[in-house]
Design a protein around this motif. Structure first.
Motif, PDB file in Angstrom:
ATOM      1  N   VAL A 128       0.842  -1.201   0.000  1.00 46.54           N
ATOM      2  CA  VAL A 128       0.000   0.000   0.000  1.00 46.54           C
ATOM      3  C   VAL A 128       0.875   1.249   0.000  1.00 46.54           C
ATOM      4  O   VAL A 128       0.637   2.181  -0.776  1.00 46.54           O
ATOM      5  N   ASP A 129       1.903   1.268   0.845  1.00 43.02           N
ATOM      6  CA  ASP A 129       2.815   2.418   0.910  1.00 43.02           C
ATOM      7  C   ASP A 129       3.486   2.684  -0.437  1.00 43.02           C
ATOM      8  O   ASP A 129       3.732   3.822  -0.796  1.00 43.02           O
ATOM      9  N   ARG A 130       3.774   1.616  -1.159  1.00 44.27           N
ATOM     10  CA  ARG A 130       4.433   1.755  -2.461  1.00 44.27           C
ATOM     11  C   ARG A 130       3.437   2.034  -3.592  1.00 44.27           C
ATOM     12  O   ARG A 130       3.822   2.082  -4.750  1.00 44.27           O
ATOM     13  N   GLN A 131       2.162   2.178  -3.233  1.00 48.10           N
ATOM     14  CA  GLN A 131       1.083   2.423  -4.197  1.00 48.10           C
ATOM     15  C   GLN A 131       1.090   1.386  -5.318  1.00 48.10           C
ATOM     16  O   GLN A 131       1.063   1.714  -6.503  1.00 48.10           O
ATOM     17  N   SER A 132       1.108   0.131  -4.902  1.00 56.10           N
ATOM     18  CA  SER A 132       1.198  -0.984  -5.836  1.00 56.10           C
ATOM     19  C   SER A 132      -0.156  -1.523  -6.281  1.00 56.10           C
ATOM     20  O   SER A 132      -0.211  -2.496  -7.022  1.00 56.10           O
ATOM     21  N   ILE A 133      -1.244  -0.898  -5.833  1.00 53.02           N
ATOM     22  CA  ILE A 133      -2.580  -1.427  -6.101  1.00 53.02           C
ATOM     23  C   ILE A 133      -3.304  -0.512  -7.078  1.00 53.02           C
ATOM     24  O   ILE A 133      -3.378   0.698  -6.877  1.00 53.02           O
ATOM     25  N   THR A 134      -3.845  -1.109  -8.136  1.00 54.55           N
ATOM     26  CA  THR A 134      -4.613  -0.364  -9.126  1.00 54.55           C
ATOM     27  C   THR A 134      -5.974  -1.024  -9.297  1.00 54.55           C
ATOM     28  O   THR A 134      -6.063  -2.231  -9.520  1.00 54.55           O
ATOM     29  N   LEU A 135      -7.020  -0.216  -9.194  1.00 52.09           N
ATOM     30  CA  LEU A 135      -8.374  -0.675  -9.477  1.00 52.09           C
ATOM     31  C   LEU A 135      -8.632  -0.432 -10.953  1.00 52.09           C
ATOM     32  O   LEU A 135      -8.486   0.701 -11.434  1.00 52.09           O
ATOM     33  N   ILE A 136      -8.988  -1.473 -11.667  1.00 49.90           N
ATOM     34  CA  ILE A 136      -9.324  -1.357 -13.081  1.00 49.90           C
ATOM     35  C   ILE A 136     -10.830  -1.571 -13.191  1.00 49.90           C
ATOM     36  O   ILE A 136     -11.331  -2.632 -12.797  1.00 49.90           O
ATOM     37  N   ALA A 137     -11.530  -0.557 -13.686  1.00 52.05           N
ATOM     38  CA  ALA A 137     -12.988  -0.611 -13.770  1.00 52.05           C
ATOM     39  C   ALA A 137     -13.432  -0.415 -15.214  1.00 52.05           C
ATOM     40  O   ALA A 137     -12.820   0.340 -15.970  1.00 52.05           O
ATOM     41  N   SER A 138     -14.527  -1.099 -15.570  1.00 54.01           N
ATOM     42  CA  SER A 138     -15.077  -0.974 -16.917  1.00 54.01           C
ATOM     43  C   SER A 138     -16.489  -0.385 -16.829  1.00 54.01           C
ATOM     44  O   SER A 138     -17.102  -0.391 -15.759  1.00 54.01           O
ATOM     45  N   PRO A 139     -17.015   0.092 -17.958  1.00 53.97           N
ATOM     46  CA  PRO A 139     -18.345   0.702 -17.955  1.00 53.97           C
ATOM     47  C   PRO A 139     -19.462  -0.238 -17.481  1.00 53.97           C
ATOM     48  O   PRO A 139     -20.464   0.212 -16.940  1.00 53.97           O
ATOM     49  N   SER A 140     -19.273  -1.537 -17.650  1.00 46.75           N
ATOM     50  CA  SER A 140     -20.302  -2.493 -17.227  1.00 46.75           C
ATOM     51  C   SER A 140     -20.329  -2.679 -15.711  1.00 46.75           C
ATOM     52  O   SER A 140     -21.209  -3.359 -15.189  1.00 46.75           O
ATOM     53  N   GLY A 141     -19.357  -2.089 -15.015  1.00 45.28           N
ATOM     54  CA  GLY A 141     -19.313  -2.206 -13.559  1.00 45.28           C
ATOM     55  C   GLY A 141     -18.370  -3.277 -13.056  1.00 45.28           C
ATOM     56  O   GLY A 141     -18.229  -3.474 -11.852  1.00 45.28           O
ATOM     57  N   ARG A 142     -17.716  -3.985 -13.971  1.00 44.12           N
ATOM     58  CA  ARG A 142     -16.745  -4.994 -13.532  1.00 44.12           C
ATOM     59  C   ARG A 142     -15.539  -4.286 -12.938  1.00 44.12           C
ATOM     60  O   ARG A 142     -15.085  -3.265 -13.442  1.00 44.12           O
ATOM     61  N   HIS A 166      -1.441  -9.813  -1.083  1.00 42.98           N
ATOM     62  CA  HIS A 166      -1.930  -8.972  -2.175  1.00 42.98           C
ATOM     63  C   HIS A 166      -3.391  -8.596  -1.963  1.00 42.98           C
ATOM     64  O   HIS A 166      -3.774  -7.435  -2.128  1.00 42.98           O
ATOM     65  N   LEU A 167      -4.195  -9.580  -1.590  1.00 41.39           N
ATOM     66  CA  LEU A 167      -5.613  -9.316  -1.348  1.00 41.39           C
ATOM     67  C   LEU A 167      -5.805  -8.438  -0.116  1.00 41.39           C
ATOM     68  O   LEU A 167      -6.630  -7.524  -0.117  1.00 41.39           O
ATOM     69  N   LEU A 168      -5.009  -8.673   0.904  1.00 43.50           N
ATOM     70  CA  LEU A 168      -5.070  -7.821   2.085  1.00 43.50           C
ATOM     71  C   LEU A 168      -4.676  -6.384   1.715  1.00 43.50           C
ATOM     72  O   LEU A 168      -5.303  -5.420   2.175  1.00 43.50           O
ATOM     73  N   ALA A 169      -3.684  -6.234   0.854  1.00 41.61           N
ATOM     74  CA  ALA A 169      -3.274  -4.903   0.392  1.00 41.61           C
ATOM     75  C   ALA A 169      -4.414  -4.211  -0.357  1.00 41.61           C
ATOM     76  O   ALA A 169      -4.605  -2.990  -0.219  1.00 41.61           O
ATOM     77  N   VAL A 170      -5.180  -4.968  -1.123  1.00 45.01           N
ATOM     78  CA  VAL A 170      -6.340  -4.394  -1.819  1.00 45.01           C
ATOM     79  C   VAL A 170      -7.315  -3.810  -0.802  1.00 45.01           C
ATOM     80  O   VAL A 170      -7.758  -2.666  -0.922  1.00 45.01           O
ATOM     81  N   TYR A 171      -7.658  -4.597   0.224  1.00 49.92           N
ATOM     82  CA  TYR A 171      -8.612  -4.123   1.235  1.00 49.92           C
ATOM     83  C   TYR A 171      -8.053  -2.928   2.007  1.00 49.92           C
ATOM     84  O   TYR A 171      -8.773  -1.981   2.290  1.00 49.92           O
ATOM     85  N   LEU A 172      -6.769  -2.964   2.320  1.00 53.72           N
ATOM     86  CA  LEU A 172      -6.158  -1.847   3.045  1.00 53.72           C
ATOM     87  C   LEU A 172      -6.096  -0.591   2.180  1.00 53.72           C
ATOM     88  O   LEU A 172      -6.285   0.520   2.676  1.00 53.72           O
ATOM     89  N   SER A 173      -5.855  -0.752   0.887  1.00 57.47           N
ATOM     90  CA  SER A 173      -5.821   0.422   0.006  1.00 57.47           C
ATOM     91  C   SER A 173      -7.211   1.036  -0.122  1.00 57.47           C
ATOM     92  O   SER A 173      -7.348   2.252  -0.280  1.00 57.47           O
ATOM     93  N   GLN A 174      -8.250   0.204  -0.035  1.00 60.83           N
ATOM     94  CA  GLN A 174      -9.615   0.734  -0.031  1.00 60.83           C
ATOM     95  C   GLN A 174      -9.855   1.531   1.252  1.00 60.83           C
ATOM     96  O   GLN A 174     -10.396   2.636   1.217  1.00 60.83           O
ATOM     97  N   VAL A 175      -9.442   0.954   2.376  1.00 62.12           N
ATOM     98  CA  VAL A 175      -9.610   1.601   3.677  1.00 62.12           C
ATOM     99  C   VAL A 175      -8.874   2.937   3.711  1.00 62.12           C
ATOM    100  O   VAL A 175      -9.394   3.953   4.186  1.00 62.12           O
ATOM    101  N   MET A 176      -7.654   2.948   3.194  1.00 61.65           N
ATOM    102  CA  MET A 176      -6.806   4.139   3.261  1.00 61.65           C
ATOM    103  C   MET A 176      -7.015   5.085   2.083  1.00 61.65           C
ATOM    104  O   MET A 176      -6.398   6.142   2.020  1.00 61.65           O
ATOM    105  N   ARG A 177      -7.841   4.671   1.147  1.00 58.97           N
ATOM    106  CA  ARG A 177      -8.167   5.476  -0.043  1.00 58.97           C
ATOM    107  C   ARG A 177      -6.921   5.859  -0.837  1.00 58.97           C
ATOM    108  O   ARG A 177      -6.753   7.003  -1.238  1.00 58.97           O
ATOM    109  N   THR A 178      -6.051   4.892  -1.017  1.00 61.88           N
ATOM    110  CA  THR A 178      -4.810   5.136  -1.746  1.00 61.88           C
ATOM    111  C   THR A 178      -4.730   4.336  -3.039  1.00 61.88           C
ATOM    112  O   THR A 178      -3.685   4.306  -3.682  1.00 61.88           O
ATOM    113  N   CYS A 179      -5.811   3.688  -3.393  1.00 59.28           N
ATOM    114  CA  CYS A 179      -5.827   2.840  -4.582  1.00 59.28           C
ATOM    115  C   CYS A 179      -5.819   3.705  -5.843  1.00 59.28           C
ATOM    116  O   CYS A 179      -6.613   4.630  -5.975  1.00 59.28           O
TER     117      CYS A 179
END
Length: 140
Positions: A49-63, A105-118
């Motif tokens: 999370v500190d290294r900003q290694s998490i990227t959310l990829i979103a598509s118009p269909s909501g995936r 990796h999955l824990l980092a995803v949840y933590l990046s959501q919590v910390m709003r750093t994704c």
């Protein structure tokens, strides 16, 4: 029906999110709880999370798909909706041995959501499909 994490993890993440919203930081007692629940994976996830290694990829269909650049330099695909990661540790420690409920990796995803750093990336549905197919081709 959505897959949920154990109640203690859901509650911890919820309390952490509230703390971040209130004071822009995670209190030490929550970090200690993370360490207690996830061991060394907690520290490794926080590092991602500190290294900003998490990227959310979103598509118009909501995936929504998350990509995590691991410490080894390899990118892993995480699906938060069903608590899945493409890394070997998830397959072995979570699925096969049931030693843990999440990989780092999955824990980092949840933590990046919590910390709003994704980081966020919007792509077309076809581009998202291509990203997922490329991931599948790269698996051994």
């Amino acid at each position: 029906m959505a897959v949920v994490l154990p109640a203690v993890v859901e509650e911890l993440l919820s309390e952490m999110a509230a703390a971040v919203q209130e004071s822009a930081r995670i209190p030490d007692e929550y970090l200690l709880s993370l360490k207690f629940l996830f061991g060394s994976s907690a520290t490794q996830a926080l590092d991602l999370v500190d290294r900003q290694s998490i990227t959310l990829i979103a598509s118009p269909s909501g995936r929504r798909v998350y990509q995590v650049l691991g410490s080894s330099g390899k990118t892993y695909t995480c699906l938060a909706s069903c608590h899945y990661c493409s890394c070997p540790a998830f397959a072995f420690k979570v699925l096969r041995k049931s030693d843990s409920i999440l990989c780092k990796h999955l824990l980092a995803v949840y933590l990046s959501q919590v910390m709003r750093t994704c980081q966020q990336l919007s792509v077309s549905d076809k581009q998202l499909t291509d990203i997922l197919l490329m991931e599948k081709k790269q698996e051994p």
